[in-house]
Every structure is written in structure tokens, then in C-alpha cells.
Design a protein around this motif. Structure first.
Motif, PDB file in Angstrom:
ATOM      1  N   ARG A  38       6.484   0.160  -7.504  1.00 19.69           N
ATOM      2  CA  ARG A  38       5.704   1.542  -8.140  1.00 19.69           C
ATOM      3  C   ARG A  38       5.756   2.847  -7.153  1.00 19.69           C
ATOM      4  NH1 ARG A  38      -0.304   0.476  -9.149  1.00 19.69           N
ATOM      5  NH2 ARG A  38      -0.224   3.195 -10.127  1.00 19.69           N
ATOM      6  N   ASP A 176      14.877  -8.551   5.895  1.00 19.40           N
ATOM      7  CA  ASP A 176      13.535  -7.725   5.318  1.00 19.40           C
ATOM      8  C   ASP A 176      13.364  -7.332   6.503  1.00 19.40           C
ATOM      9  OD1 ASP A 176      14.121  -8.902   3.024  1.00 19.40           O
ATOM     10  OD2 ASP A 176      13.088 -10.517   2.773  1.00 19.40           O
TER      11      ASP A 176
ATOM     12  N   ARG B  34      -2.155  -5.975  -2.296  1.00 11.43           N
ATOM     13  CA  ARG B  34      -1.645  -6.357  -3.500  1.00 11.43           C
ATOM     14  C   ARG B  34      -0.348  -5.531  -4.194  1.00 11.43           C
ATOM     15  NH1 ARG B  34      -6.915  -7.414  -5.764  1.00 11.43           N
ATOM     16  NH2 ARG B  34      -6.352  -5.959  -6.757  1.00 11.43           N
ATOM     17  N   HIS B  35      -0.125  -4.138  -3.746  1.00 14.16           N
ATOM     18  CA  HIS B  35       0.440  -3.214  -4.043  1.00 14.16           C
ATOM     19  C   HIS B  35       1.188  -2.353  -3.204  1.00 14.16           C
ATOM     20  CE1 HIS B  35      -1.533  -4.111  -7.981  1.00 14.16           C
ATOM     21  NE2 HIS B  35      -2.499  -4.102  -7.633  1.00 14.16           N
ATOM     22  N   GLY B  36       1.131  -2.530  -2.722  1.00 12.39           N
ATOM     23  CA  GLY B  36       1.983  -1.736  -1.516  1.00 12.39           C
ATOM     24  C   GLY B  36       1.316  -0.481  -1.239  1.00 12.39           C
ATOM     25  N   ARG B  38       2.320   3.018  -1.980  1.00 13.81           N
ATOM     26  CA  ARG B  38       2.666   4.339  -2.931  1.00 13.81           C
ATOM     27  C   ARG B  38       1.601   2.700  -4.199  1.00 13.81           C
ATOM     28  NH1 ARG B  38       7.481   6.883  -3.474  1.00 13.81           N
ATOM     29  NH2 ARG B  38       5.636   7.898  -5.029  1.00 13.81           N
ATOM     30  N   GLY B  39       1.840   2.001  -4.270  1.00 12.86           N
ATOM     31  CA  GLY B  39       1.655   1.283  -5.871  1.00 12.86           C
ATOM     32  C   GLY B  39       0.096   1.365  -5.816  1.00 12.86           C
ATOM     33  N   THR B  41      -3.277   2.352  -5.727  1.00 19.79           N
ATOM     34  CA  THR B  41      -4.646   3.799  -6.214  1.00 19.79           C
ATOM     35  C   THR B  41      -6.274   4.274  -5.404  1.00 19.79           C
ATOM     36  OG1 THR B  41      -5.800   3.816  -7.916  1.00 19.79           O
ATOM     37  CG2 THR B  41      -3.305   4.036  -8.157  1.00 19.79           C
ATOM     38  N   ARG B 114       0.582  -9.339   4.167  1.00 13.88           N
ATOM     39  CA  ARG B 114       0.930  -9.279   2.928  1.00 13.88           C
ATOM     40  C   ARG B 114       1.335  -6.770   3.767  1.00 13.88           C
ATOM     41  NH1 ARG B 114       0.227 -13.573  -0.476  1.00 13.88           N
ATOM     42  NH2 ARG B 114      -2.303 -12.718  -1.125  1.00 13.88           N
ATOM     43  N   PHE B 116       1.010  -6.246   6.345  1.00 13.27           N
ATOM     44  CA  PHE B 116       1.881  -6.027   7.066  1.00 13.27           C
ATOM     45  C   PHE B 116       2.948  -6.336   7.168  1.00 13.27           C
ATOM     46  CE2 PHE B 116       4.700  -7.392  11.230  1.00 13.27           C
ATOM     47  CZ  PHE B 116       4.019  -7.028  11.800  1.00 13.27           C
ATOM     48  N   ALA B 117       3.464  -6.631   5.711  1.00 15.67           N
ATOM     49  CA  ALA B 117       4.905  -7.207   5.242  1.00 15.67           C
ATOM     50  C   ALA B 117       5.436  -5.973   4.781  1.00 15.67           C
ATOM     51  CB  ALA B 117       5.216  -8.353   4.488  1.00 15.67           C
ATOM     52  N   ASN B 118       4.370  -5.549   3.927  1.00 19.23           N
ATOM     53  CA  ASN B 118       5.001  -4.492   2.837  1.00 19.23           C
ATOM     54  C   ASN B 118       5.073  -3.209   3.308  1.00 19.23           C
ATOM     55  OD1 ASN B 118       4.525  -4.468   0.391  1.00 19.23           O
ATOM     56  ND2 ASN B 118       3.373  -5.352   0.327  1.00 19.23           N
ATOM     57  N   ILE B 120       6.497  -2.942   6.716  1.00 17.77           N
ATOM     58  CA  ILE B 120       8.032  -3.143   7.485  1.00 17.77           C
ATOM     59  C   ILE B 120       8.857  -3.178   7.493  1.00 17.77           C
ATOM     60  CG2 ILE B 120       8.567  -4.855   9.470  1.00 17.77           C
ATOM     61  CD1 ILE B 120       6.690  -3.816  10.629  1.00 17.77           C
ATOM     62  N   ILE B 121       8.432  -3.783   5.801  1.00 18.18           N
ATOM     63  CA  ILE B 121       9.954  -4.230   4.727  1.00 18.18           C
ATOM     64  C   ILE B 121      10.065  -2.596   3.971  1.00 18.18           C
ATOM     65  CG2 ILE B 121      10.577  -4.292   2.702  1.00 18.18           C
ATOM     66  CD1 ILE B 121       9.634  -6.984   2.716  1.00 18.18           C
ATOM     67  N   GLN B 122       9.504  -1.790   3.484  1.00 16.79           N
ATOM     68  CA  GLN B 122       9.649  -0.475   3.502  1.00 16.79           C
ATOM     69  C   GLN B 122      10.334   1.247   5.225  1.00 16.79           C
ATOM     70  OE1 GLN B 122       6.473   0.967   0.790  1.00 16.79           O
ATOM     71  NE2 GLN B 122       6.952  -1.676  -0.600  1.00 16.79           N
ATOM     72  N   GLY B 123      10.330   0.210   5.813  1.00 16.74           N
ATOM     73  CA  GLY B 123      10.543   1.197   7.083  1.00 16.74           C
ATOM     74  C   GLY B 123       9.602   1.684   8.096  1.00 16.74           C
ATOM     75  N   ALA B 124       8.670   0.834   7.700  1.00 16.32           N
ATOM     76  CA  ALA B 124       7.386   1.360   8.870  1.00 16.32           C
ATOM     77  C   ALA B 124       7.267   2.637   9.005  1.00 16.32           C
ATOM     78  CB  ALA B 124       7.475  -0.150  10.207  1.00 16.32           C
TER      79      ALA B 124
END
Lengths: 211, 211
Positions: A38, A176, B34-36, B38-39, B41, B114, B116-118, B120-124
DNA sequence: TCGCTATTTTACCATTTGGTAAAGTTACGA
DNA sequence: TCGTAACTTTACCAAATGGTAAAATAGCGA
């Protein structure tokens, strides 16, 4: 008329089609793996591919189609190392070789790893089917091979599925969670150290005890 | 007047404030994990919190503020088990206890894992600072403690940082990749097995060889 | 119970975003 | 070199989304 944009009239994709579909998927891999499904926008993908947004939608039915295409393509390569575990090989070598190849893929294809991780973390809405139909049978087979080795006393006994999970987790971690690793070990050649560490860990875990 | 929505006139948050901020953060944890980032709303968060969207923005400056607040609150609890590693304890017991507690947190707080993982994966992007200022010193200290134990021959020698990474990776895997685990081991009590597996793995890795 | 402050709702708005229609342009086989 | 199919661009649109202004209501101390 919904999805004629896949082939030319004679059924074969043209040179231009192959090039542009490739450009789009490459750009999409980059954008999706950095922002998640998204979080990624068609505009970003279009810009990075050097094409216009409507042009992208000429080649793919929509955002989701691009994402699914990527995931499907990915899965095959992703599972290749596990498929190559040889039931007739030397057990410890086979497992360690698998660990090394997974770690190698983490280094070579971090974007693919993150794309996959993003999808799974968010509940794998677009690939649960694939997981059940392709991944599960493969893991079941592999677990059975490993179990056989353990029953034969050629590997120290452990739960083969949790072994597989731990291999996935430890190797993919370097892709990751790359930023975190980079913060905690700045500038180091972590991959070589990681290889030595994991080699040692699984060797000690799996080497059978002398009778 | 930009952020007066934090306290009442006398400087103390009111009962209603505490309740609603709690509701918002709880809902936001759910949605973000659940959605990160940007995902997710504001509408989803609002609905799940049982408040209107403008009301949410009465309590928090914006979407990003909510997210950052969550991450900061999270970090403390997340690092607590590592802080409790006792340099004067029995080395193997301390490490194994740490592993167990991390695994336990995976089971009890999968959403936090999750989230936290979201990130980090997206560059923190929103917590690199925190990683450098809080996480890094803590890991440096812990690695030094472990190194000391190894030099003293009380643990088998390995790279302490990669050891820490592997503990994070293997324990958080059960939260972050929960759907995958569920597909591959449907209905099983994986957590108990995981505990046994990890216990065995780190015991074999870290038990010093007899001289 | 009054009056003031804290809280909540209603009615908006500007931007972003996935997607489309249709007009143009290019490439290629006959 | 011409015609047709393949490709690309331009100009849009509707929905979603983060956010705001201001009116309305609730809570609470005096």
C-alpha cells in the motif's frame, strides 16, 4: 478485452513488450520492497521505470497484478535452494550448503527478501494460496528427508520444521533488518562473519553425539 | 497553540484524556501492525478506537505522531529482557533465559513485533535515531558481557553480535511470520516446540567444549 | 446552577492515487 | 511506402485520505 495487453496478435510477446514488462517489474520490485504494497504508488513505479503511468497500465491490469506477478516469479527462485537439498547427499553438508545458499540469496537479493517479508507480515493476503499449494508440500517433503536422516543417526535429532524456520529466520534477517544490522555493526563485512557464525551454529546443533 | 492537546490547563492530563489516548494507541497498534505505516488510515484507527477522526486529531498532532509515540513506548518494553541479562549470573542460564523471554514476548505481543519489523524493513525512517542512541549502546554493552564470558571459558566462543541477531531473528520469526508458520504447522502448539528447539540449539552452540 | 474549559461533532477542503478514454505516434510486414 | 496493429501520451475522473474550522455539547469547580 480485459487483458489483451499480454501478447501480440500472433500470441507471442514482442521485443518491446518484453523490455517494458521487465522495466516495470524491476522498478516495482524496488518500490514495493521499500514501501510495502500500500505504501508503493504507481507514480513511483512509473517514474523509476521511465514510463508514464497509463503506459504501465497498458502492460499490467493494475497495481495488484504487478505485485502478484512479482511474488509468483520470486517464489520459484526463492525455493530453489531447498529443492536442491539432495536426499542422497551427506546430511550435514546438505544442510550447511542450504544455509549458505540462503545467506547468499539474502546478500544478492535483499529486495526480494523484503518484498516477501512485507507480504507475509501483513498476513500474506495475496499468496496464502501459493504457500499452501507450493511451499507446504515442499517443506513437508524436506522435513521428511531430514527426519529420515535423524532416525538413521546421521544427524542429531531435532524438530525438522523448527530447524527450517530457524534457517529462514537467521539468514533472511540480514536482508530484512539490514538497517538495524548496519547501525549495530557499522561498516563491517558482516556477511562473512555471519556465514562463519551460522556454519558453526548448525554444525554444533546437528552433528550427532558419539554413541 | 500547536500541541496544547496534551494536558489540561493545570498541566495534568485528565481522566478522559488518558482513556482516549489509550484507546487511540491501542487501535493504532492494531492497524499499523497489520498494514504498515502507509497502509494504515486514520479512518481505520478512528473506527477501531470508537472515536471520530477529528477527535483523534484532537489528541494527536497527526498520523506520524501516533506512530512515533507507539514506537517509542514499544522500544522500552522490547529491550527490557536484554537489560535484565545479569553479568554476574550463570552465563548459559542468562542467555537461555533471554531466549525464552524473547520467545514469550513474541507470543504475547505479536502486534508489537510486527509493528517494529515493518518499521525496520522499510528503512526505519522514524527510529534510526533511537536505534543509534539507545539500542546500539545496549547491544555494545551486552556484547561485551558475552565476550567476557567467552574469554573466561564459560561459554563456547562465537561472535556475540551475530549471536544476538540470531536470537532476535529466530524468536521474532514466530510473531512476524505467523501466517507462514500457521500454514506449515497447522493447529500445532508450535510455541512449546519452538521453546524446546531453541533451548537445545543455543545450549549446544554455547556449552564450552571440555578441555 | 452558572460559567468556563475540555471535548466532540459536523461540514468541509486540498492532495494523492488508482484508473480510464481517446487521441496521437511508432514500427513493421506486405 | 502504405496500412494496420502496437504502443504512448494527454487530459481527465472518482474515491480515498490526511487534515482543518468552527459550531455544538459535556463536565466540572465555584
Amino acid at each position: 478485452m480485459a487483458e489483451l495487453n499480454m501478447t501480440t496478435k500472433d500470441g507471442k510477446p514482442s521485443r518491446i513488450q518484453r523490455r517494458n514488462r521487465g522495466l516495470i517489474l524491476e522498478a516495482a520490485l524496488d518500490v514495493f520492497s521499500r514501501h510495502g504494497y500500500r505504501g508503493a504508488t504507481l507514480d513511483q513505479i512509473a517514474e523509476q521505470a521511465g514510463l508514464s503511468k497509463p503506459n504501465i497500465l497498458y502492460y499490467f491490469d493494475g497495481k495488484e497484478t504487478i505485485h502478484v506477478t512479482l511474488l509468483n516469479q520470486l517464489m520459484d527462485n526463492w525455493l530453489a535452494p531447498m529443492r536442491e537439498i539432495d536426499p542422497d547427499g551427506a546430511p550435514l553438508d546438505e544442510i550447511l550448503c542450504y544455509v549458505h545458499r540462503k545467506l547468499e540469496m539474502s546478500r544478492e537479493f535483499p529486495r526480494e527478501s523484503r518484498l516477501f517479508a512485507n507480504e507475509i507480515i501483513q498476513g500474506a493476503p495475496r499468496i496464502v494460496g501459493h504457500l499452501e499449494e507450493v511451499l507446504k508440500p515442499l517443506v513437508d517433503d524436506t522435513a521428511e528427508v531430514i527426519s529420515g536422516w535423524m532416525r538413521a543417526g546421521r544427524l542429531a535429532p531435532t524438530d525438522p520444521r523448527h530447524l527450517i524456520f530457524s534457517i529462514w529466520a537467521t539468514t533472511q534477517h540480514y536482508a530484512d533488518f539490514e538497517v538495524q544490522v548496519e547501525v549495530l555493526m557499522p561498516g563491517k563485512a558482516e556477511q562473512d562473519e555471519a556465514r562463519a557464525f551460522l556454519d558453526r551454529m548448525y554444525r554444533r546443533l546437528l552433528t550427532p553425539d558419539p554413541e
